[in-house]
Design a protein around this motif. Structure first.
Motif, short mmCIF file in Angstrom:
data_model
loop_
_atom_site.label_atom_id
_atom_site.label_comp_id
_atom_site.label_asym_id
_atom_site.label_seq_id
_atom_site.Cartn_x
_atom_site.Cartn_y
_atom_site.Cartn_z
N VAL A 1 0.94 -1.30 -0.08
CA VAL A 1 0.19 -0.19 0.34
C VAL A 1 0.37 1.07 -0.12
O VAL A 1 0.82 2.15 -0.91
CB VAL A 1 -1.22 -0.13 1.16
N ASP A 2 1.64 1.31 1.12
CA ASP A 2 2.78 2.50 0.64
C ASP A 2 3.91 1.92 1.64
O ASP A 2 4.56 1.08 2.55
CB ASP A 2 2.15 3.94 1.69
N PHE A 3 4.80 3.19 1.72
CA PHE A 3 6.55 2.70 2.70
C PHE A 3 6.98 4.48 3.15
O PHE A 3 6.86 4.71 2.38
CB PHE A 3 7.05 1.33 2.00
N THR A 4 7.92 3.85 3.45
CA THR A 4 8.55 5.28 4.02
C THR A 4 9.67 4.22 4.58
O THR A 4 9.98 3.12 5.20
CB THR A 4 8.38 6.03 5.16
N LYS B 1 -3.26 7.61 9.30
CA LYS B 1 -2.78 8.53 10.23
C LYS B 1 -1.62 9.08 9.73
O LYS B 1 -1.46 10.54 10.34
CB LYS B 1 -2.72 7.28 11.54
N ILE B 2 -0.80 9.22 9.18
CA ILE B 2 0.25 10.03 8.85
C ILE B 2 -0.12 10.83 7.50
O ILE B 2 -0.31 12.19 7.99
CB ILE B 2 1.81 9.27 8.19
N SER C 1 -3.20 18.32 -1.15
CA SER C 1 -2.91 18.42 -2.86
C SER C 1 -1.62 18.25 -2.70
O SER C 1 -0.95 17.62 -3.50
CB SER C 1 -3.31 19.55 -3.14
N GLN C 2 -0.51 18.52 -1.27
CA GLN C 2 0.60 18.92 -1.44
C GLN C 2 1.02 17.51 -1.07
O GLN C 2 2.17 17.32 -1.29
CB GLN C 2 0.68 20.26 -1.53
N PHE C 3 0.27 16.72 -0.95
CA PHE C 3 1.32 15.68 0.31
C PHE C 3 1.68 14.68 -0.62
O PHE C 3 0.55 13.71 -0.93
CB PHE C 3 0.08 15.19 1.63
N LYS C 4 2.82 14.58 -0.08
CA LYS C 4 3.65 12.67 -1.16
C LYS C 4 3.86 12.34 0.30
O LYS C 4 5.31 13.34 1.18
CB LYS C 4 5.07 13.45 -1.65
N THR C 5 3.80 10.88 0.65
CA THR C 5 4.87 10.19 1.92
C THR C 5 6.15 10.40 1.86
O THR C 5 6.85 10.21 0.34
CB THR C 5 4.45 8.87 2.16
#
Length: 180
Positions: free
Chosen positions: A66-69, A136-137, A149-153
Motif C-alpha cells: 500500500v505504501d512505505f517509508t 494516520k501519517i 494536494s501537496q502531501f507526498k509520503t
C-alpha cells in the motif's frame, strides 16, 4: 512559474523534452533524502528499486504494498536501515522474511555492500505496520498545516513524530538474513 509549485530546491529533475521552448521536467528524486549509516549513500531512487524488488514476492500471494517509508537507525549499533510497509492482503511470515532478505540483497551501493559484509551496517529491518497507518501519517501532516494536494509520503524520514506513529503501529518485524 505555475507548474513548479510541487518542486523544492534540491529536487533532482530531468528535462524530458520541450513544449514551445519550455522544458518538460520529470521528477527523479529528492537530493537530500539519502539513507546512510556508514560510507553508504542510497538515494530515494535506490530505495524505490529495492522496495519494488522486495514487494514483487507479494503479488504471488494476492497481496500488495500500500505504501512505505524508511529511516536509518543509527541509535542502535551497528546502525541499520528500517523499511516500514503497509500491505493489503495476508502473507505468511516466511514470505515477509524473504521480502526483507531480497530488499537487503538488492542494494547495489558499493559502500552498503561492503559495510554489510563487514557488519559495519546491521541487517535491514522490515516492519509491517497495521492497515491505516499511512492514513494516520497523512492526518498528522494535514493537522499540522500541510495541504492535502501537496502531501507526498516521505520515502526516508528522521521526523520523530512520524517514527513514533510508525513504531506504535508496527505489528511484525523481520531482520534480513542476507550476508549471514
Amino acid at each position: 512559474m505555475a507548474g513548479l509549485y510541487r518542486y523544492r530546491l534540491g529536487d533532482v529533475v530531468e528535462v524530458a523534452g520541450f513544449h514551445n521552448g519550455t522544458p518538460k521536467l520529470n521528477f527523479i528524486c529528492r537530493r537530500k533524502l539519502i539513507l546512510t549509516v556508514n560510507i553508504d549513500k542510497n538515494t530515494e531512487k535506490d530505495l524505490q528499486l529495492v522496495v519494488e524488488r522486495g514487494s514483487q514476492l507479494l503479488s504471488k500471494y494476492r497481496a500488495e504494498l500500500v505504501d512505505f517509508t524508511s529511516c536509518a537507525d543509527v541509535v542502535h549499533q551497528p546502525g541499520h536501515y528500517i523499511i516500514y510497509w503497509e500491505i493489503k492482503g495476508d502473507v505468511e511470515e516466511r514470505v515477509l522474511g524473504e521480502c526483507c532478505r531480497e530488499m537487503d540483497a538488492s542494494f547495489v551501493d558499493h559502500g552498503y555492500v561492503v559495510s554489510r559484509r563487514t557488519n559495519s551496517i546491521g541487517p535491514l529491518e522490515l516492519c509491517i505496520v497495521e492497515r491505516g497507518t499511512f492514513k494516520k501519517i497523512l492526518d498528522h501532516f494535514i493537522g499540522n498545516g500541510a495541504a492535502l494536494s501537496q502531501f507526498k509520503t516521505p520515502r526516508c524520514t528522521s521526523n520523530h513524530m512520524l517514527l513514533t506513529i510508525l513504531n506504535v503501529c508496527t505489528i511484525k518485524r523481520f531482520r534480513s538474513t542476507a550476508y549471514s
